[in-house]
Design a protein around this motif. Structure first.
Motif, PDB file in Angstrom:
ATOM      1  N   GLN A  62       2.356   1.989  -3.421  1.00 60.78           N
ATOM      2  CA  GLN A  62       1.381   2.486  -4.394  1.00 60.78           C
ATOM      3  C   GLN A  62       0.861   3.883  -4.044  1.00 60.78           C
ATOM      4  O   GLN A  62       0.123   4.469  -4.824  1.00 60.78           O
ATOM      5  CB  GLN A  62       0.214   1.498  -4.493  1.00 60.78           C
ATOM      6  N   ASP A  63       1.219   4.368  -2.879  1.00 60.82           N
ATOM      7  CA  ASP A  63       0.784   5.702  -2.457  1.00 60.82           C
ATOM      8  C   ASP A  63       1.492   6.755  -3.318  1.00 60.82           C
ATOM      9  O   ASP A  63       2.721   6.749  -3.435  1.00 60.82           O
ATOM     10  CB  ASP A  63       1.126   5.911  -0.977  1.00 60.82           C
ATOM     11  N   GLU A  99       0.827  -1.209   0.000  1.00 59.88           N
ATOM     12  CA  GLU A  99       0.000   0.000   0.000  1.00 59.88           C
ATOM     13  C   GLU A  99       0.861   1.258   0.000  1.00 59.88           C
ATOM     14  O   GLU A  99       0.547   2.228  -0.688  1.00 59.88           O
ATOM     15  CB  GLU A  99      -0.908  -0.012   1.229  1.00 59.88           C
ATOM     16  N   MET A 100       1.934   1.233   0.736  1.00 58.36           N
ATOM     17  CA  MET A 100       2.825   2.394   0.771  1.00 58.36           C
ATOM     18  C   MET A 100       3.532   2.598  -0.567  1.00 58.36           C
ATOM     19  O   MET A 100       3.728   3.726  -1.026  1.00 58.36           O
ATOM     20  CB  MET A 100       3.851   2.225   1.895  1.00 58.36           C
ATOM     21  N   ARG A 136       2.843   3.220   9.828  1.00 58.93           N
ATOM     22  CA  ARG A 136       1.726   2.505   9.205  1.00 58.93           C
ATOM     23  C   ARG A 136       1.620   1.076   9.744  1.00 58.93           C
ATOM     24  O   ARG A 136       0.514   0.552   9.952  1.00 58.93           O
ATOM     25  CB  ARG A 136       1.907   2.478   7.686  1.00 58.93           C
ATOM     26  N   GLN A 191       2.293   9.674  -2.793  1.00 52.39           N
ATOM     27  CA  GLN A 191       3.260  10.470  -2.049  1.00 52.39           C
ATOM     28  C   GLN A 191       4.610   9.770  -1.930  1.00 52.39           C
ATOM     29  O   GLN A 191       5.648  10.421  -1.804  1.00 52.39           O
ATOM     30  CB  GLN A 191       2.702  10.781  -0.659  1.00 52.39           C
ATOM     31  N   TRP A 192       4.605   8.425  -1.971  1.00 53.47           N
ATOM     32  CA  TRP A 192       5.824   7.668  -1.711  1.00 53.47           C
ATOM     33  C   TRP A 192       6.275   6.801  -2.878  1.00 53.47           C
ATOM     34  O   TRP A 192       7.412   6.294  -2.867  1.00 53.47           O
ATOM     35  CB  TRP A 192       5.614   6.756  -0.489  1.00 53.47           C
ATOM     36  N   GLN A 193       5.451   6.626  -3.886  1.00 56.35           N
ATOM     37  CA  GLN A 193       5.785   5.665  -4.935  1.00 56.35           C
ATOM     38  C   GLN A 193       7.017   6.076  -5.742  1.00 56.35           C
ATOM     39  O   GLN A 193       7.757   5.220  -6.236  1.00 56.35           O
ATOM     40  CB  GLN A 193       4.590   5.454  -5.859  1.00 56.35           C
TER      41      GLN A 193
END
Length: 519
Positions: free
Chosen positions: A456-457, A453-454, A504, A459-461
């Motif tokens: 694919q975010d 999930e992180m 997270r 903000q972080w991908q």
């Protein structure tokens, strides 16, 4: 704008190089000689030459040994001053310059007043073996200059030169005003360009372009200042030369200011050369960064760090080279023979190299660090017990800022083993303790889900380069089962991503009822 800049620089150089060289004495500076051979300073028998002046103009030159020339020059100058004063105060325009003979040598008389005896040294100065021929030449020059001095004191000549000086003064004011306007316009243009660069360029490219514009702006500002000095200083000195009553002051300015002027030109030229070298280096490194846009993100990021480091180091080397060149040019401007100094500099360099072996080791190791791209400015490195970000790197030393804000300096020769934590990519390496009574399969699935999930975010991908890897159970410890996780990231992003992942993961564990360790 470049053409205007080059025009200013060219006009300044032409103005300076066309200043007539003062190479003799004036009555109130009896012992001032500029740019003579230093060997003559201690050789009283060496033959040298010097000028006799009238209204600040060199009328003719005489020659002789250093021991006798000064006294002879003063006597001739005093006699010429008295003769010219009598002639200029008289109403007659006729001047009678005669060459007579006394004791086998030609003697010059002006209106039946004795002036000087012409000797063999004076003849050799004029590349002739006949003192009589040399005396004839001196007499012709003297007669022409005395008549010219008489004409320049006529009312019509004074009025003409007064009008000319007024026109020159107005031209100086207009030129200075136009130059000031051009300087303000250039400064405004640079400011607007800097704003546009900041808006559209990448961070490292923007920084390089800022430096390039700053160096150009500084070089132009200094040239504008020099142009103002040339306008007002050169114009004032030129005006002094228009009138016979003030021309001696003009000569005095030339004599007194010749050495400072040449040294100032060398210093300014060296400074501008350094600044323009910086501009070329910044432009070249910016081009390298732009050319790296077609590379992978990892390679492009690394290229930006590396060219920034090379830029800083190259600027330091170029500065040292230009300063060395400037010193030798300054010595040459003082009339010192630099050829023996260059030979001596080689011997001194050998002696210094033997006495400074550690510095040489630092320089060699620093060169290899940069060449092999072991680390660069902005990298996070570990050297022994020191860990931090590289803030400064040159051929001699590396400065690292640690987590406590301390700036640590490490000589390059002391760097044997270095760990680069941000070369091309970085990695988050997490050891997550899971309580023994927790369902390990559920925990592994939760850890993997949080990582995906992180990644694919939005903000972080961009900062996570690959899918997070849950390696599985890595060890059994007293506090629980250790699960190991790897996350490949952009350089220097591992700490921020690790902190966010832990946050997270803690939230997900709380929601799933997974215990991190036994209480």
């Amino acid at each position: 704008m470049r053409s205007q800049f080059l025009a200013i620089a060219g006009s300044i150089v032409v103005s300076i190089l066309t200043v007539p060289k003062a190479d003799a004495q004036v009555p109130f500076l009896p012992d001032l000689q500029l740019f003579t051979n230093p060997a003559l300073e201690t050789d009283s028998k060496a033959i040298i030459s010097s000028s006799v002046y009238l209204d600040g103009r060199s009328v003719f030159k005489i020659a002789g040994s250093r021991a006798s020339l000064t006294e002879r020059l003063e006597l001739i100058q005093q006699k010429l001053d008295q003769i010219s004063q009598d002639y200029l105060q008289s109403t007659s325009k006729n001047i009678n310059v005669q060459v007579r003979t006394a004791n086998g040598l030609p003697v010059i008389y002006v209106n039946d007043q004795f002036l000087m005896t012409v000797n063999s040294d004076d003849a050799k100065l004029r590349q002739t073996d006949s003192p009589q021929e040399a005396a004839t030449q001196i007499a012709q020059q003297l007669q022409e200059q005395l008549k010219r001095a008489k004409r320049e004191r006529q009312t019509s000549s004074l009025i003409y030169h007064a009008q000319l000086s007024g026109a020159i003064g107005i031209s100086m004011i207009v030129a200075s005003w136009l130059l000031s306007r051009l300087q303000r316009r250039t400064a405004l243009s640079h400011s607007e360009k800097s704003v546009n660069d900041i808006a559209v360029d990448a961070p490292v490219t923007t920084q390089l372009k800022r430096q390039e514009n700053s160096n150009l702006r500084e070089a132009k500002r200094r040239l504008f200042q020099l142009a103002q000095v040339v306008i007002w200083g050169g114009g004032t000195v030129f005006l002094l030369g228009l009138f016979p009553y003030t021309r001696t002051l003009q000569l005095g300015f030339f004599l007194v200011l010749q050495i400072p002027l040449r040294l100032s030109v060398v210093a300014l030229g060296t400074y501008i050369a350094v600044r323009f070298s910086y501009v070329l280096i910044d432009r070249f490194t910016a081009a390298l960064v732009v050319s790296g846009a077609l590379l992978t993100p990892e390679s492009s990021q690394r290229l930006q760090l590396r060219v920034s480091t090379i830029s800083v180091v190259t600027k330091g080397i170029v500065t040292i080279i230009w300063i060395g060149v400037g010193i030798f040019l300054a010595l040459a401007a003082l009339g010192i023979d630099v050829i023996p100094l260059l030979a001596g500099a080689g011997l001194v360099g050998v002696a210094v190299s033997l006495a400074s072996q550690n510095l040489i080791k630092d320089a060699i190791n620093g060169f290899l660090i940069i060449l092999e791209d072991q680390y660069a400015l902005g990298d996070a490195i570990t050297v022994g017990t020191v860990e931090g970000l590289v803030e400064k790197l040159n051929l001699r030393m590396t400065q690292v800022r640690d987590a406590q804000g301390r700036l640590i300096t490490i000589p390059n020769s002391e760097i044997k083993i270095v760990a680069n934590l941000s070369s091309r990519w970085s990695r988050v390496d997490l050891n997550i303790p899971i309580a023994y009574k927790t369902d390990i399969n559920e925990a592994l699935k939760c850890i993997e889900t949080v990582g995906l999930e992180m990644a694919q975010d939005p903000q972080w991908q961009d900062q996570i380069l690959e899918k997070p890897q849950v390696l599985g159970v890595d060890n059994f410890e007293d506090r629980g089962v250790i699960v190991r996780v790897w996350i490949k990231t952009q350089p220097l992003k591992q700490w921020a991503i690790a902190r966010e992942y832990r946050r997270r993961l803690k939230t997900a564990f709380d929601q799933a009822g997974i215990l991190i360790h036994l209480t």
